[in-house]
Design an enzyme around this catalytic site. Structure first.
Site, PDB file in Angstrom:
ATOM      1  N   ARG A 245     -68.292 -37.789  73.258  1.00 25.30           N
ATOM      2  CA  ARG A 245     -69.155 -37.374  74.352  1.00 25.30           C
ATOM      3  C   ARG A 245     -68.843 -38.209  75.584  1.00 25.30           C
ATOM      4  O   ARG A 245     -68.923 -39.435  75.543  1.00 25.30           O
ATOM      5  CB  ARG A 245     -70.608 -37.566  73.929  1.00 25.30           C
TER       6      ARG A 245
ATOM      7  N   THR B 173     -70.964 -37.199  81.834  1.00 26.66           N
ATOM      8  CA  THR B 173     -71.284 -35.763  81.934  1.00 26.66           C
ATOM      9  C   THR B 173     -72.032 -35.264  80.701  1.00 26.66           C
ATOM     10  O   THR B 173     -72.606 -34.179  80.726  1.00 26.66           O
ATOM     11  CB  THR B 173     -69.987 -34.935  82.049  1.00 26.66           C
TER      12      THR B 173
ATOM     13  N   ASP C  38     -78.204 -44.477  67.323  1.00 28.44           N
ATOM     14  CA  ASP C  38     -76.858 -43.916  67.237  1.00 28.44           C
ATOM     15  C   ASP C  38     -76.469 -43.794  65.766  1.00 28.44           C
ATOM     16  O   ASP C  38     -76.268 -44.797  65.078  1.00 28.44           O
ATOM     17  CB  ASP C  38     -75.871 -44.821  67.986  1.00 28.44           C
TER      18      ASP C  38
ATOM     19  N   ASP D 180     -73.068 -45.448  64.730  1.00 24.35           N
ATOM     20  CA  ASP D 180     -73.147 -46.906  64.709  1.00 24.35           C
ATOM     21  C   ASP D 180     -73.959 -47.393  63.517  1.00 24.35           C
ATOM     22  O   ASP D 180     -73.603 -48.374  62.860  1.00 24.35           O
ATOM     23  CB  ASP D 180     -73.791 -47.426  66.001  1.00 24.35           C
TER      24      ASP D 180
HETATM   25  N1  URA Z   1     -76.070 -39.045  68.794  1.00 25.26           N
HETATM   26  C1  URA Z   1     -76.690 -40.014  68.092  1.00 25.26           C
HETATM   27  O1  URA Z   1     -76.081 -40.677  67.277  1.00 25.26           O
HETATM   28  N2  URA Z   1     -77.996 -40.236  68.313  1.00 25.26           N
HETATM   29  C2  URA Z   1     -78.713 -39.522  69.184  1.00 25.26           C
HETATM   30  O2  URA Z   1     -79.920 -39.767  69.325  1.00 25.26           O
HETATM   31  C3  URA Z   1     -78.049 -38.514  69.919  1.00 25.26           C
HETATM   32  C4  URA Z   1     -76.732 -38.295  69.701  1.00 25.26           C
END
Ligand code: URA
Length: 211
Positions: free
Chosen positions: A106, A110, A202, A205
């Site tokens: 991502r 943007t 995330d 992560d």
């Molecule tokens: N990707 C993630 O890992 N967490 C989110 O909250 C949104 C996208």
């Protein structure tokens, strides 16, 4: 909240495990283990309508016509990298499925997906395809991945995630109204950097310990 194009899996085990996963302070190994377990339960749900036929078998006592899976073979497509966390649990239940990978990251400014990898099983047109990605946030990556799958011939596609934001559901339904979404929760909203709230942070992560 479930409808034909959006299924929210409200099974108590799924909801309990999801709460544990959301909690801050959960270790990487606990998070990964919970994700694997919850993926198995979600896989159970998403395959609920697979068609069956019967075949003749011999049990130790007698012969019988016994149910076996019929119809299109399955392909799983993981959106890298977080999709791989869901993939493992789904493969536990459907070990014979073919597996493809779509690499999208991502662009943080943007929020649009940028493709860096694509490897798909052959004959996608003859398979039922389940796309896996734990977080349906903006929906941009999911829509882009499904664009690629349709270009490759896929016609029967569903999308499996752990958490979905209303914004992502709307985006994906607009782009691909034929794609059913299966999720464990529809959360409140996206924040201004595209994270799901309340969410779990995330997902990549947290499952790989890279925060
Ligand atoms: N990707 C993630 O890992 N967490 C989110 O909250 C949104 C996208």
């Amino acid at each position: 909240m479930s409808s034909p194009d959006l299924v929210v899996v409200d099974h108590p085990l799924v909801q309990h495990k999801l709460t544990l996963m959301r909690e801050q302070g959960r270790s990487t190994s606990e998070f990964r283990q919970l994700l694997r377990e919850i993926s198995q339960l979600l896989a159970y749900e998403i395959t609920r309508d697979l068609p069956l036929t019967t075949k003749s078998i011999e049990t130790p006592l007698t012969s019988m016509e016994a149910p076996v899976l019929d119809g299109k073979k399955l392909a799983l497509v993981s959106i890298l990298r977080a999709g791989n966390g869901l993939l493992d649990g789904v493969l536990d239940l459907i070990p014979a499925a073919r597996v493809g990978f779509v690499g999208l990251y991502r662009d943080e400014e943007t929020l649009q997906p940028v493709q860096y990898y694509l490897k798909l099983p052959h004959e996608l047109d003859r398979r039922r395809v389940i796309v896996v990605d734990p977080m349906l946030a903006t929906g941009n990556s999911a829509a882009a991945a499904i664009d690629l799958l349709k270009e490759a011939g896929a016609t029967e596609i569903s999308f499996l995630c752990l958490l979905a934001a209303p914004e992502g559901i709307e985006r994906l339904h607009q782009a691909h109204p034929d794609v059913q979404i299966v999720t464990a929760s529809v959360d409140s909203h996206l924040n201004d950097v595209g994270y799901i709230v309340p969410g779990l942070g995330d997902a990549g992560d947290r499952m790989f310990g890279t925060a």
